[in-house]
Design an enzyme around this catalytic site. Structure first.
Site, short mmCIF file in Angstrom:
data_model
loop_
_atom_site.label_atom_id
_atom_site.label_comp_id
_atom_site.label_asym_id
_atom_site.label_seq_id
_atom_site.Cartn_x
_atom_site.Cartn_y
_atom_site.Cartn_z
N HIS A 167 0.85 -1.20 0.00
CA HIS A 167 0.00 0.00 0.00
C HIS A 167 0.89 1.26 0.00
O HIS A 167 0.89 2.03 0.98
CB HIS A 167 -0.88 -0.04 1.26
CG HIS A 167 -2.05 0.89 1.26
ND1 HIS A 167 -1.93 2.25 1.21
CD2 HIS A 167 -3.39 0.65 1.35
CE1 HIS A 167 -3.14 2.81 1.26
NE2 HIS A 167 -4.03 1.86 1.33
N GLU A 270 -0.90 1.09 -5.31
CA GLU A 270 -0.69 -0.11 -4.49
C GLU A 270 -0.64 -1.36 -5.38
O GLU A 270 -1.67 -1.76 -5.93
CB GLU A 270 -1.82 -0.21 -3.47
CG GLU A 270 -2.00 1.09 -2.67
CD GLU A 270 -3.41 1.29 -2.15
OE1 GLU A 270 -4.08 0.29 -1.86
OE2 GLU A 270 -3.84 2.46 -2.03
O1 TA6 Z 1 -6.23 1.50 -0.70
C1 TA6 Z 1 -7.28 2.41 -0.64
C2 TA6 Z 1 -8.01 2.26 0.67
O2 TA6 Z 1 -8.69 1.02 0.73
C3 TA6 Z 1 -8.95 3.44 0.82
O3 TA6 Z 1 -10.29 3.08 0.61
C4 TA6 Z 1 -8.66 3.93 2.25
O4 TA6 Z 1 -9.47 3.25 3.17
C5 TA6 Z 1 -7.18 3.59 2.36
O5 TA6 Z 1 -7.09 2.29 1.79
C6 TA6 Z 1 -6.58 3.72 3.73
O6 TA6 Z 1 -7.08 2.74 4.58
P1 TA6 Z 1 -6.64 2.81 6.14
O7 TA6 Z 1 -7.31 1.64 6.77
O8 TA6 Z 1 -5.14 2.74 6.17
O9 TA6 Z 1 -7.13 4.15 6.64
#
Ligand code: TA6
Length: 298
Positions: A167, A270
């Protein structure tokens, strides 16, 4: 050129700081999470929140969280993956390892750079709600480029269904000025439009909250940043899907460890194995996802 390494404490988190040829890398043992990567010259490659909290049991906002053994909302995963967790109603977003301590199993420093290896092993750290025998290893190489290898080993007697993502939060000058090249013509799931399928026309640009899962993605993607006069190159192997995310103004206000204006300077791309690109590892099998990152002047 010399390479140095040291273990330091940031708040609750034990971290490793590696320096090589003027570049610096900071990784927390919690989540084997890259927190910072500063190239020898130019702007940082990786974005880290100014409001980052270094707290036990909570993923730090920014860097490269490891999403495993599922990506995102467990309920949005294929059924085989949903069925791996015995308490689906309170399944944490982005899996089970980004807020758990991993073990440093290797530190190799050479002329061309340094490689840190971290492992999370369910034999050593069982997860009652996820009863599988598996080992996850993240190798991080700091050299001319930043190279990540995420390997899953199925140590059990049953098939192991997973989805996963690195991520990565990239630092950009202004999300409104940058574009992503390489996704032209790919289809994506728009999670903000009821998960409908859409086709990407031209480069990806940003004018609002963006949260997309691109499918059948190519091995090379590029962020073009005219203001900082650079390209960030991403070369991957073993990933056929990629998530592109920027929270924009309103969601930024709802995010933890995230300043209201921080949306302007970050972009998540990601590299993943999600949805149709999710995995089922046979007993004894292993699977590797590789991503290499570097910047070059425009
Ligand atoms: O990768 C995108 C995502 O799924 C977004 O929808 C947002 O939720 C982000 O990840 C961050 O997630 P987190 O749980 O780290 O706040």
């Amino acid at each position: 050129m010399s390479t140095t390494h040291e273990r330091i404490q940031l708040g609750d988190l034990a971290c490793w700081r590696i320096r090589h040829s003027g570049a610096e890398l900071l990784v927390s043992e919690q989540g084997a999470q890259i927190l910072r990567h500063q190239p020898a010259s130019g702007e940082a490659l990786i974005w880290l929140s100014d409001e980052a909290a270094y707290a036990a049991g909570k993923s730090v906002r920014g860097g490269v969280p490891v999403c495993w053994p599922w990506f995102g909302d467990l309920q949005r995963n294929p059924e085989a993956i949903r069925n791996t967790y015995t308490r689906p109603a309170d399944a944490p977003a982005h899996g089970l390892v980004r807020d758990r301590d991993w073990q440093l199993i290797g530190l190799d420093t050479r002329e061309d750079g340094a490689t840190l290896s971290f492992a999370f092993d369910t034999a050593a750290q069982p997860i009652a709600e996820w009863p599988f025998a598996a080992e996850l290893q993240l190798d991080i190489h700091l050299g001319e480029r930043l190279a990540l290898s995420l390997t899953t080993r199925n140590l059990g007697d049953h098939e192991l269904p997973i989805s996963q993502a690195l991520h990565t939060y990239f630092a950009v000058s202004d999300i409104r000025q940058v574009r992503i090249e390489g996704l032209e013509g790919c289809s994506y799931v728009d999670t903000l439009q009821d998960w409908k399928n859409v086709r990407q026309n031209g480069a990806v640009t940003f004018s609002g909250e963006t949260d997309r899962i691109y499918l059948d993605t190519p091995p090379q993607l590029t962020i073009v940043d005219p203001t900082w006069k650079r390209r960030i190159f991403m070369r991957s192997q073993g990933s056929g899907s990629a998530v592109v995310w920027n929270p924009w103004i309103d969601k930024a206000k709802r995010l933890s460890q995230f300043a209201d204006d921080a949306w302007q300077g970050m972009l998540c791309i990601e590299h993943a194995n999600v949805l149709d690109d999710a995995l089922i590892l046979a007993p004894g099998a292993e699977y590797r996802l590789d991503v290499m990152l570097w910047a070059q002047p425009l």
